[in-house]
Design a protein around this motif. Sequence first.
Motif, short mmCIF file in Angstrom:
data_model
loop_
_atom_site.label_atom_id
_atom_site.label_comp_id
_atom_site.label_asym_id
_atom_site.label_seq_id
_atom_site.Cartn_x
_atom_site.Cartn_y
_atom_site.Cartn_z
N ASP A 1 1.18 -16.57 5.38
CA ASP A 1 0.61 -15.84 6.52
C ASP A 1 0.29 -14.38 6.19
O ASP A 1 -0.21 -13.65 7.03
N LEU A 2 0.59 -13.94 4.95
CA LEU A 2 0.32 -12.57 4.54
C LEU A 2 -0.32 -12.54 3.16
O LEU A 2 -0.14 -13.45 2.36
N GLN A 3 -1.04 -11.46 2.91
CA GLN A 3 -1.64 -11.26 1.60
C GLN A 3 -1.06 -9.97 1.02
O GLN A 3 -0.96 -8.96 1.72
N PHE A 4 -0.64 -10.01 -0.25
CA PHE A 4 -0.07 -8.83 -0.89
C PHE A 4 -1.05 -8.26 -1.90
O PHE A 4 -1.68 -8.99 -2.66
N HIS A 5 -1.15 -6.94 -1.91
CA HIS A 5 -2.09 -6.22 -2.77
C HIS A 5 -1.27 -5.27 -3.64
O HIS A 5 -0.58 -4.39 -3.12
N PRO A 6 -1.34 -5.41 -4.98
CA PRO A 6 -0.57 -4.52 -5.84
C PRO A 6 -1.07 -3.08 -5.73
O PRO A 6 -2.28 -2.84 -5.75
N LEU A 7 -0.15 -2.14 -5.60
CA LEU A 7 -0.52 -0.73 -5.56
C LEU A 7 -0.21 -0.07 -6.90
O LEU A 7 -1.11 0.33 -7.61
N PHE A 8 1.08 0.02 -7.27
CA PHE A 8 1.44 0.60 -8.56
C PHE A 8 2.90 0.34 -8.88
O PHE A 8 3.70 0.00 -8.01
N GLY A 9 3.23 0.51 -10.16
CA GLY A 9 4.60 0.42 -10.62
C GLY A 9 5.16 1.82 -10.77
O GLY A 9 4.42 2.80 -10.89
N GLU B 1 8.11 -1.91 -8.14
CA GLU B 1 6.69 -2.10 -7.85
C GLU B 1 6.45 -1.87 -6.36
O GLU B 1 7.33 -2.15 -5.54
N LEU B 2 5.26 -1.39 -6.05
CA LEU B 2 4.89 -1.13 -4.65
C LEU B 2 3.65 -1.94 -4.31
O LEU B 2 2.69 -1.97 -5.09
N TYR B 3 3.70 -2.61 -3.15
CA TYR B 3 2.61 -3.45 -2.69
C TYR B 3 2.22 -3.05 -1.27
O TYR B 3 3.02 -2.49 -0.53
N ALA B 4 1.00 -3.37 -0.92
CA ALA B 4 0.56 -3.29 0.47
C ALA B 4 0.43 -4.72 0.96
O ALA B 4 -0.06 -5.59 0.23
N ALA B 5 0.85 -4.95 2.17
CA ALA B 5 0.73 -6.29 2.77
C ALA B 5 -0.25 -6.20 3.93
O ALA B 5 -0.29 -5.22 4.67
N THR B 6 -1.07 -7.24 4.05
CA THR B 6 -2.03 -7.36 5.15
C THR B 6 -2.03 -8.81 5.62
O THR B 6 -1.49 -9.68 4.95
N LEU B 7 -2.70 -9.02 6.72
CA LEU B 7 -2.99 -10.39 7.10
C LEU B 7 -4.02 -10.93 6.13
O LEU B 7 -4.74 -10.16 5.48
N SER C 1 -7.43 -12.16 4.52
CA SER C 1 -8.83 -11.75 4.74
C SER C 1 -8.93 -10.49 5.59
O SER C 1 -9.54 -10.48 6.67
N PRO C 2 -8.37 -9.38 5.11
CA PRO C 2 -8.43 -8.15 5.89
C PRO C 2 -9.86 -7.64 6.02
O PRO C 2 -10.71 -7.92 5.17
N PRO C 3 -10.13 -6.86 7.08
CA PRO C 3 -11.48 -6.32 7.26
C PRO C 3 -11.83 -5.31 6.16
O PRO C 3 -10.95 -4.80 5.47
N ALA C 4 -13.11 -5.01 6.05
CA ALA C 4 -13.62 -4.13 5.00
C ALA C 4 -12.94 -2.76 5.01
O ALA C 4 -12.63 -2.21 3.95
N TYR C 5 -12.69 -2.20 6.19
CA TYR C 5 -12.08 -0.87 6.21
C TYR C 5 -10.65 -0.88 5.65
O TYR C 5 -10.21 0.09 5.04
N VAL C 6 -9.92 -2.00 5.83
CA VAL C 6 -8.57 -2.10 5.26
C VAL C 6 -8.66 -2.22 3.74
O VAL C 6 -7.90 -1.59 3.01
N LEU C 7 -9.60 -3.01 3.25
CA LEU C 7 -9.79 -3.13 1.80
C LEU C 7 -10.16 -1.78 1.19
O LEU C 7 -9.68 -1.42 0.11
N ASP C 8 -11.02 -1.02 1.88
CA ASP C 8 -11.39 0.29 1.38
C ASP C 8 -10.19 1.25 1.42
O ASP C 8 -10.02 2.06 0.52
N PHE C 9 -9.36 1.13 2.45
CA PHE C 9 -8.16 1.96 2.51
C PHE C 9 -7.23 1.64 1.34
O PHE C 9 -6.65 2.56 0.73
N LEU C 10 -7.09 0.36 1.00
CA LEU C 10 -6.27 -0.03 -0.15
C LEU C 10 -6.80 0.60 -1.44
O LEU C 10 -6.03 1.12 -2.25
N GLN C 11 -8.11 0.57 -1.62
CA GLN C 11 -8.70 1.18 -2.81
C GLN C 11 -8.48 2.69 -2.81
O GLN C 11 -8.20 3.29 -3.84
N THR C 12 -8.59 3.30 -1.64
CA THR C 12 -8.36 4.74 -1.52
C THR C 12 -6.92 5.09 -1.87
O THR C 12 -6.66 6.08 -2.56
#
Length: 193
Positions: A45-53, A157-163, A165-176
């Motif tokens: 039910d969640l998607q994890f996005h790697p941020l950094f170690g 390690e640090l991750y961001a979690a989202t629901l 298929s997050p919307p484009a603005y959330v994906l851009d925030f992750l990249q930022t």
Amino acid sequence: MDVFREAWPDVELDLISGFHCDPLPLLLENRADLAIACVLKQRPDLQFHPLFGFEVLGIVSKRHAYADKPHLEPEDFANETLICYPVPDEMLDVVTRFLTPAGIFPPRRTTEMTVGILQLVASRRGIAALPNWSMQMHIDRGYVLGKRIGRQGLFGELYAATLPSPPAYVLDFLQTIQDVSFSTLKGITSLRA
């Protein structure tokens, strides 16, 4: 947040206040679009996005008996108070991966705020174990000292979690987050293969 606002001026950014030991339920309750997590929990039910170690450092007062030690061993924590956030043991890498395997169970003092941990450590009320990236400016200013935990170091390690298929603005925030983190934080490493 300022960098993100330049690209997405119409998106409201709010930080959820208060201490959340496990912020993941906030996503499922639609109270947050993104949560930061130190533990990768595979969930459908969640998607994890790697941020950094990062490296977890032992934080001691500059007047502490360990000030001249190159690194800390588990035994160094035995007669110290471990100052930490009020989280379960399984959320503290220093406990699960360093102290418990060595049979060391120091007394604890908890506070919800990093500044509280820093003040307690600086006044020699105990020692802490915190990410290098969050402590570096305090170490650079000489407020506290950072010590490697174990001869080889302790890493997290640090991750961001989202629901999903997050919307484009959330994906851009992750990249930022990644772009700004890698351009401003010392000692972090990429989690991408």
